[in-house]
Enzyme design. Structure first.
Site, PDB file in Angstrom:
ATOM      1  N   TYR A  41      16.562  -1.192   3.148  1.00 51.17           N
ATOM      2  CA  TYR A  41      15.236  -1.810   3.230  1.00 51.17           C
ATOM      3  C   TYR A  41      14.711  -2.133   1.827  1.00 51.17           C
ATOM      4  O   TYR A  41      14.787  -1.297   0.917  1.00 51.17           O
ATOM      5  CB  TYR A  41      14.296  -0.837   3.955  1.00 51.17           C
ATOM      6  CG  TYR A  41      12.913  -1.382   4.176  1.00 51.17           C
ATOM      7  CD1 TYR A  41      12.693  -2.408   5.082  1.00 51.17           C
ATOM      8  CD2 TYR A  41      11.838  -0.866   3.476  1.00 51.17           C
ATOM      9  CE1 TYR A  41      11.429  -2.907   5.289  1.00 51.17           C
ATOM     10  CE2 TYR A  41      10.555  -1.363   3.678  1.00 51.17           C
ATOM     11  CZ  TYR A  41      10.363  -2.390   4.587  1.00 51.17           C
ATOM     12  OH  TYR A  41       9.107  -2.882   4.791  1.00 51.17           O
ATOM     13  N   LYS A  61       7.915   0.041  14.004  1.00 56.84           N
ATOM     14  CA  LYS A  61       8.784  -0.948  14.637  1.00 56.84           C
ATOM     15  C   LYS A  61       9.013  -0.592  16.107  1.00 56.84           C
ATOM     16  O   LYS A  61       8.064  -0.501  16.861  1.00 56.84           O
ATOM     17  CB  LYS A  61      10.097  -1.038  13.842  1.00 56.84           C
ATOM     18  CG  LYS A  61       9.900  -1.090  12.314  1.00 56.84           C
ATOM     19  CD  LYS A  61       9.252  -2.380  11.856  1.00 56.84           C
ATOM     20  CE  LYS A  61       8.823  -2.347  10.396  1.00 56.84           C
ATOM     21  NZ  LYS A  61       9.849  -1.977   9.439  1.00 56.84           N
TER      22      LYS A  61
HETATM   23  C1  LIG Z   1       9.824  -1.535   8.101  1.00 55.09           C
HETATM   24  C2  LIG Z   1      10.902  -0.665   7.614  1.00 55.09           C
HETATM   25  C3  LIG Z   1      10.658   0.364   6.698  1.00 55.09           C
HETATM   26  C4  LIG Z   1       9.280   0.611   6.134  1.00 55.09           C
HETATM   27  O1  LIG Z   1       8.394   0.980   7.124  1.00 55.09           O
HETATM   28  P1  LIG Z   1       6.798   0.722   7.024  1.00 55.09           P
HETATM   29  O2  LIG Z   1       6.284   1.312   8.285  1.00 55.09           O
HETATM   30  O3  LIG Z   1       6.597  -0.759   6.902  1.00 55.09           O
HETATM   31  O4  LIG Z   1       6.340   1.421   5.791  1.00 55.09           O
HETATM   32  C5  LIG Z   1      11.715   1.154   6.311  1.00 55.09           C
HETATM   33  N1  LIG Z   1      12.966   0.938   6.759  1.00 55.09           N
HETATM   34  C6  LIG Z   1      13.240  -0.045   7.631  1.00 55.09           C
HETATM   35  C7  LIG Z   1      14.633  -0.238   8.092  1.00 55.09           C
HETATM   36  C8  LIG Z   1      12.222  -0.888   8.083  1.00 55.09           C
HETATM   37  O5  LIG Z   1      12.502  -1.870   8.944  1.00 55.09           O
END
Ligand SMILES: *Cc1c(COP(=O)(O)O)cnc(C)c1O
Length: 400
Positions: free
Chosen positions: A119, A214
């Protein structure tokens, strides 16, 4: 076939994952079926002795908001059960989880091995603040067999940081191979799989981490992170986390726990639609490549079938003609909305080269396969036939 979870009953939990998503995380409920929202930031003690107990005890859920909260605790309990973990800890965001874990376990002079396909926020944290704090970082190709183990410096490497499936090309890390490495803490960002797609702890991983923003929360209405692992290790991380202060909002934990209840049907529907869309795109003359672990053409198809229960809800594809054609596809989509994030009800499409991976140098983009024509799709809950038709008309129009 990995979409069939009927033979997947884990030895140490009573039920299959889709059932656990319904039964788990009810510790704060009383007789209520829905979790109560504890919005309180502080709790009253009955006496000095009681106050001392709350203040000095580990993981006190009724002392002060930064230490713990019953609604957050219910969400943590659900994730721990779904990951087959002793315990879980929630944070204000996925990055709140990433930074807390790193800074809880590493310090000046420690070494972290991370994969290149990680990420972008995590990579920026490793290359910026971590180096500034004297934490040494090695970046390896997480897909290459033996790459993590080869980069470990015995006695110095504190942590290996992996992500599978990775963003945006859905490359996989072999969890058994990673789990077998002795010495450093092995941390896996499993956001793209959700706890229903895979359980890294069962492969010898120490900490599984999610951006619950997510697929776990699943409705684009919560910003939240979570980790799961052994209780002793999480207690150590909790002690640092209380000072770090990436404290989750109980409102977001409530929304995420509601998301957990429907996660199995959502991810099953979305991964089914993703496979249908991936096959359709792969047959289109205007598409030069499709990246999806459920396609037999994916270089790690066998690994996906082995370590994942579903193929995932995200796919990427590259159109001929680079950024102009990618822009034209985005313009013509009626259902696919231009937005970052993933795992929600709406199908979202993003252009990694100019958004999520814009901070990479042109060289890093080339090495990482972030081509100008690449689009990432988070497949939503629309009817798959409508989605397929929408993408077909948008992609066909590119050379019309
Ligand atoms: C979105 C995401 C993050 C970060 O998460 P946030 O809730 O935006 O801080 C970390 N790793 C992956 C794989 C992501 O998709």
């Amino acid at each position: 076939m990995n979409t069939d979870s009927s033979g997947d009953q884990a030895a140490d939990t009573e039920f299959r994952p889709a059932t656990t998503a319904i039964t788990a995380g009810r510790c704060a409920n009383g007789t209520s079926l829905a979790p109560p929202l504890w919005s309180s930031s502080t709790w009253a003690s009955a006496s000095l002795a009681d106050a001392r107990k709350r203040a000095t005890g580990h993981r006190s859920k009724e002392f002060y908001g930064r230490y713990g909260n019953p609604t957050v605790g219910a969400f943590e309990e659900a994730i721990a059960e779904l990951e087959g973990a002793e315990d879980a800890l929630a944070y204000a965001s996925g990055m709140g989880a990433v930074t807390t874990v790193i800074l809880a376990l590493c310090g000046q002079g420690s070494h972290i091995v991370a994969q290149r396909q990680i990420y972008a926020g995590t990579l920026a944290f490793l290359q910026g603040p971590c180096r500034r704090f004297g934490i040494d970082v090695s970046i390896v190709d997480g897909v290459e067999p033996g790459a993590f183990a080869a980069a470990v410096q015995p006695g110095k490497t504190m942590m290996i940081l992996a992500e599978t499936p990775s963003n945006p090309l859905l490359e996989l890390v072999d969890l058994d191979e990673l789990g077998a490495i002795k010495g450093p803490f092995k941390v896996v960002d499993s956001t793209f799989a959700t706890p229903l797609g895979q359980n890294p702890l069962r492969h010898g991983i120490d900490i599984v981490l999610h951006s619950a923003t997510k697929g776990i929360a699943g409705h684009n209405d919560a910003t939240l992170g979570v980790i799961a692992g052994e209780r002793d290790l999480l207690n150590e991380i909790w002690s640092y986390g209380v000072l770090h202060g990436a404290t989750p909002s109980p409102h977001d934990a409530l929304n995420a726990l509601r998301g957990v209840r429907t996660m199995a049907v959502r991810t099953a529907h979305q991964s089914g639609s993703a496979l249908q869309l991936a096959k359709e795109l792969a047959a289109d003359a205007n598409v030069v490549a499709v990246f999806y672990p459920g396609l037999p053409t994916h270089p790690q198809y066998d690994l996906a079938q082995r370590q994942m229960r579903h193929n995932g809800t995200v796919l990427s594809f590259a159109v001929t003609g680079g950024i102009d054609h990618a822009a034209s596809v985005l313009d013509r989509l009626r259902l696919g909305r231009i937005a970052t994030s993933l795992g929600g009800p709406e199908t979202l499409v993003c252009h990694p080269a100019t958004t999520t991976h814009a901070s990479l140098t042109p060289d890093e983009q080339t090495v990482g396969g972030i081509t100008p024509g690449l689009l990432r799709v988070s497949v939503g809950l629309e009817d798959p036939d409508d989605l397929v038709e929408d993408f077909r008309q948008a992609v066909r129009a590119v050379t019309a």
